[in-house]
Each structure stands twice: as structure tokens, then as C-alpha cells.
Design a protein around this motif. Sequence first.
Motif, PDB file in Angstrom:
ATOM      1  N   PRO A  64     -13.210  -1.310   9.344  1.00 27.81           N
ATOM      2  CA  PRO A  64     -12.418  -0.795   8.222  1.00 27.81           C
ATOM      3  C   PRO A  64     -10.936  -1.151   8.265  1.00 27.81           C
ATOM      4  O   PRO A  64     -10.307  -1.276   7.225  1.00 27.81           O
ATOM      5  N   ARG A  65     -10.379  -1.348   9.450  1.00 31.09           N
ATOM      6  CA  ARG A  65      -8.953  -1.662   9.544  1.00 31.09           C
ATOM      7  C   ARG A  65      -8.616  -2.991   8.860  1.00 31.09           C
ATOM      8  O   ARG A  65      -7.455  -3.261   8.566  1.00 31.09           O
ATOM      9  N   GLN A  66      -9.622  -3.811   8.584  1.00 29.59           N
ATOM     10  CA  GLN A  66      -9.382  -5.066   7.850  1.00 29.59           C
ATOM     11  C   GLN A  66      -8.914  -4.799   6.422  1.00 29.59           C
ATOM     12  O   GLN A  66      -8.330  -5.671   5.785  1.00 29.59           O
ATOM     13  N   LEU A  67      -9.188  -3.607   5.911  1.00 31.90           N
ATOM     14  CA  LEU A  67      -8.779  -3.282   4.544  1.00 31.90           C
ATOM     15  C   LEU A  67      -7.261  -3.212   4.407  1.00 31.90           C
ATOM     16  O   LEU A  67      -6.720  -3.407   3.330  1.00 31.90           O
ATOM     17  N   TYR A  68      -6.581  -2.931   5.504  1.00 33.59           N
ATOM     18  CA  TYR A  68      -5.117  -2.850   5.464  1.00 33.59           C
ATOM     19  C   TYR A  68      -4.493  -4.170   5.023  1.00 33.59           C
ATOM     20  O   TYR A  68      -3.754  -4.201   4.032  1.00 33.59           O
ATOM     21  N   PRO A  69      -4.802  -5.290   5.684  1.00 30.16           N
ATOM     22  CA  PRO A  69      -4.192  -6.541   5.220  1.00 30.16           C
ATOM     23  C   PRO A  69      -4.858  -7.116   3.958  1.00 30.16           C
ATOM     24  O   PRO A  69      -4.195  -7.761   3.150  1.00 30.16           O
ATOM     25  N   MET A  70      -6.160  -6.887   3.779  1.00 29.20           N
ATOM     26  CA  MET A  70      -6.864  -7.510   2.650  1.00 29.20           C
ATOM     27  C   MET A  70      -6.498  -6.863   1.323  1.00 29.20           C
ATOM     28  O   MET A  70      -6.302  -7.558   0.328  1.00 29.20           O
ATOM     29  N   LEU A  71      -6.442  -5.527   1.288  1.00 28.61           N
ATOM     30  CA  LEU A  71      -6.205  -4.822   0.032  1.00 28.61           C
ATOM     31  C   LEU A  71      -4.934  -3.985   0.036  1.00 28.61           C
ATOM     32  O   LEU A  71      -4.605  -3.350  -0.960  1.00 28.61           O
ATOM     33  N   GLY A  72      -4.241  -3.950   1.163  1.00 32.57           N
ATOM     34  CA  GLY A  72      -3.017  -3.170   1.231  1.00 32.57           C
ATOM     35  C   GLY A  72      -3.258  -1.676   1.347  1.00 32.57           C
ATOM     36  O   GLY A  72      -2.409  -0.881   0.960  1.00 32.57           O
ATOM     37  N   ILE A  73      -4.387  -1.290   1.905  1.00 33.30           N
ATOM     38  CA  ILE A  73      -4.736   0.119   2.063  1.00 33.30           C
ATOM     39  C   ILE A  73      -3.958   0.697   3.241  1.00 33.30           C
ATOM     40  O   ILE A  73      -3.839   0.073   4.291  1.00 33.30           O
ATOM     41  N   ASN A  76      -4.008   4.781   7.712  1.00 31.34           N
ATOM     42  CA  ASN A  76      -4.655   6.076   7.916  1.00 31.34           C
ATOM     43  C   ASN A  76      -5.826   6.306   6.962  1.00 31.34           C
ATOM     44  O   ASN A  76      -6.659   7.179   7.214  1.00 31.34           O
ATOM     45  N   ASP A  77      -5.895   5.563   5.876  1.00 34.47           N
ATOM     46  CA  ASP A  77      -6.939   5.749   4.865  1.00 34.47           C
ATOM     47  C   ASP A  77      -8.091   4.766   4.985  1.00 34.47           C
ATOM     48  O   ASP A  77      -9.057   4.853   4.230  1.00 34.47           O
ATOM     49  N   THR A  78      -8.014   3.821   5.901  1.00 31.92           N
ATOM     50  CA  THR A  78      -9.001   2.740   5.902  1.00 31.92           C
ATOM     51  C   THR A  78     -10.431   3.235   6.109  1.00 31.92           C
ATOM     52  O   THR A  78     -11.345   2.739   5.457  1.00 31.92           O
ATOM     53  N   GLU A  79     -10.660   4.199   6.972  1.00 34.46           N
ATOM     54  CA  GLU A  79     -12.026   4.721   7.197  1.00 34.46           C
ATOM     55  C   GLU A  79     -12.574   5.357   5.925  1.00 34.46           C
ATOM     56  O   GLU A  79     -13.708   5.102   5.521  1.00 34.46           O
ATOM     57  N   HIS A  80     -11.765   6.196   5.290  1.00 33.55           N
ATOM     58  CA  HIS A  80     -12.188   6.898   4.076  1.00 33.55           C
ATOM     59  C   HIS A  80     -12.472   5.915   2.937  1.00 33.55           C
ATOM     60  O   HIS A  80     -13.497   6.010   2.257  1.00 33.55           O
ATOM     61  N   VAL A  81     -11.572   4.977   2.749  1.00 34.49           N
ATOM     62  CA  VAL A  81     -11.741   3.986   1.681  1.00 34.49           C
ATOM     63  C   VAL A  81     -12.936   3.077   1.974  1.00 34.49           C
ATOM     64  O   VAL A  81     -13.702   2.735   1.075  1.00 34.49           O
ATOM     65  N   ALA A  82     -13.131   2.703   3.229  1.00 30.20           N
ATOM     66  CA  ALA A  82     -14.269   1.853   3.586  1.00 30.20           C
ATOM     67  C   ALA A  82     -15.586   2.550   3.254  1.00 30.20           C
ATOM     68  O   ALA A  82     -16.518   1.913   2.758  1.00 30.20           O
ATOM     69  N   GLU A  83     -15.678   3.834   3.514  1.00 33.02           N
ATOM     70  CA  GLU A  83     -16.898   4.581   3.196  1.00 33.02           C
ATOM     71  C   GLU A  83     -17.144   4.580   1.688  1.00 33.02           C
ATOM     72  O   GLU A  83     -18.267   4.392   1.220  1.00 33.02           O
TER      73      GLU A  83
END
Length: 101
Positions: A64-73, A76-83
Motif C-alpha cells: 500500500p505504501r506505493q500509493l504515496y508516490p503513485m497517487l499522492g496519498i 498515514n492513509d495508504t492502508e485505508h485507501v488501498a483497502e
Amino acid sequence: MAFDEELLYTVSETSRVRFTGIETEAARYDFGFVYTQQFMGKVLVVCMQTGQSALLDLHALEEPRQLYPMLGINLNDTEHVAEFLRLCLVEKTQASEEIDT
């Protein structure tokens, strides 16, 4: 056409598009999902807040931490957004299976 030598491809299709938003403790995220036959089964996901987009499948959400650079998430929210994104991508898989049968 003036761009014959530069044009690599052009494809037209009718795609299903979904817009949805979620809220975490830290932020609000609005996403656009383009469910298409292109991109080897991946879904084009656009984060409306950052303007960033990524081609995602379930495999891409294993970290899920990949969402930070890919989508700018927010980190702290990457786990929740990934789900949440997993649910949206599973919907794509289920819709594809219904079309195939």
C-alpha cells in the motif's frame, strides 16, 4: 494526416467510468476509475485532489505504501485507501467475468 510518422496508435472504445470519494481521519480522496479493455486488465485510477493517475490491479496494492508516490496519498492513509481501492478493483474483475459468461 500530418502526424502519420509520429502516431503510435489510436483506439476508441466505450468504457465504464466511476467516480467515488472516501474520507479518512486526515483527508478526503475523490477518485475516478476508468474500467477499460486496454492496459492488460488494469484500471486507470485518477486521484482528483492531486491530479495523479496510475494503472492499478490487485497486485499493485500488495504494498500500500506505493500509493504515496503513485497517487499522492498521505502516507498515514495508504492502508485505508488501498483497502478501498481493492474493493473497486474486485468490482472490475467481477464485471469482466460477467461479460465473459
